[in-house]
Design a protein around this motif. Sequence first.
Motif, PDB file in Angstrom:
ATOM      1  N   THR A   1       0.857  -1.182   0.000  1.00 37.75           N
ATOM      2  CA  THR A   1       0.000   0.000   0.000  1.00 37.75           C
ATOM      3  C   THR A   1       0.893   1.230   0.000  1.00 37.75           C
TER       4      THR A   1
ATOM      5  N   THR B   1       3.644   2.205   2.495  1.00 36.87           N
ATOM      6  CA  THR B   1       3.216   2.292   3.899  1.00 36.87           C
ATOM      7  C   THR B   1       3.064   0.929   4.562  1.00 36.87           C
ATOM      8  N   SER B   2       3.024  -0.152   3.766  1.00 34.31           N
ATOM      9  CA  SER B   2       2.972  -1.502   4.343  1.00 34.31           C
ATOM     10  C   SER B   2       3.550  -2.478   3.327  1.00 34.31           C
TER      11      SER B   2
ATOM     12  N   VAL C   1       0.500  -2.042  -6.375  1.00 37.79           N
ATOM     13  CA  VAL C   1      -0.189  -1.206  -5.405  1.00 37.79           C
ATOM     14  C   VAL C   1      -1.542  -1.824  -5.104  1.00 37.79           C
ATOM     15  N   ALA C   2      -1.752  -2.168  -3.834  1.00 37.93           N
ATOM     16  CA  ALA C   2      -3.016  -2.767  -3.405  1.00 37.93           C
ATOM     17  C   ALA C   2      -3.935  -1.681  -2.881  1.00 37.93           C
ATOM     18  N   ALA C   3      -5.225  -1.931  -3.056  1.00 35.89           N
ATOM     19  CA  ALA C   3      -6.214  -0.959  -2.585  1.00 35.89           C
ATOM     20  C   ALA C   3      -6.282  -0.952  -1.072  1.00 35.89           C
ATOM     21  N   GLU C   4      -6.015  -2.107  -0.444  1.00 39.79           N
ATOM     22  CA  GLU C   4      -6.052  -2.216   1.004  1.00 39.79           C
ATOM     23  C   GLU C   4      -4.736  -2.773   1.500  1.00 39.79           C
ATOM     24  N   ASP C   5      -4.551  -2.689   2.804  1.00 37.00           N
ATOM     25  CA  ASP C   5      -3.351  -3.201   3.431  1.00 37.00           C
ATOM     26  C   ASP C   5      -3.283  -4.709   3.245  1.00 37.00           C
TER      27      ASP C   5
END
Length: 370
Positions: A46, A341-342, A355-359
């Motif tokens: 993310t 960020t993760s 890039v994932a939409a959620e963590d």
Amino acid sequence: MKAKRMIIMLVASAVIFGGVFGFVSFKNAMIKQYFATMPKPVVAVTVAPARQETWRGAIPAVGSLQAVNGVDIAASVSGLVKDIAFQSGQEVKRGHVLVRLDTDVEMGDLRSAEAELALARTSNDRNTALLRSNTVSVAALEKTQAELKVRQAKVGGLQAQIAKKSVTAPFDGTLGVRKIDLGQYVQPGQVMVNLQDLSLMLCDFTVSQKDLAAVVPGQPVRMSTDAYPGRSFDGTVAALEPLVDARTGMVTVQAKFPNDERILRPGMFAKIEIDKAGAEQVVTVPVSAVSYNLHGDAVFVVRDGADGAKTVERAVVQLGERKDGMVVVLQGVKPGELVVTSGQVKLENGSLVQVAAEDPLKPPAKTVMQ
């Protein structure tokens, strides 16, 4: 014959060992070729953009809370507990009688002293009247006047002693847990119950002397406690200690916080933030984007690679203040750049990312069966 056999054995050994070494070399070459041509794994992460925002610096501190008024209620005289006029946890007003001690002996002494006072007053009145007719001397009148004052003082002392046998609340507040029982003999200074005025809380904390110019009485203060996560309490600076601790270079500051809901309690640890005057434009990233290690703090910045693929580049950063989950980046990241960020644990310089939409580390939501 023996020489011929020896030659055959040597040739066979050479062939065998040559084959083994050749196979090992071939195997290593194939493994090397496989890893060289193996596609790089794509790591789901993310991201968040580095933002340029107006930042008002804050002075952090840690302190402990105390009530504006708090005391252990105790009797100043000894005696037997005759009456307990409160319940644990009760709200009381100033002057409310909490405990009465036995006063039978003192009351008996008071009645005797009052009788002696009445007699002394009668004698003084008689001598005052007789002095007008020159029947008694001035010395006799002065003696009865002195005797009257002695009896009055004795009565007043006994009344004060009896009054001390009734323990009252010195201010409005909330009582704690009772620590005495009926019929118990208490000594002077023995704690009976704790009383706290929870209407206003005080917090003592220390700041560095380099921040002393930024802290003045009346300045707004924010406070948070572990008892109420996610909630902040607003207060003001009440006073500053005029003395700087020469050993630590710290200054004690006291702030006050209204406590209308009575949820803050004395003894709680508190995290304090005092906003500095003025603001500046800075670049900030989420605290979760920073990887901390001994070689320097760093973030992974997302870059556009070949064929539309996205890669990451490890950027060493210089950090500043942090607040509300964000940290100031003084050097190493530009506004608008995407930082991971993760998912940083699986990354290295040049790794492919998606890039994932959620963590990706967030557990999946539970399905509720109807």
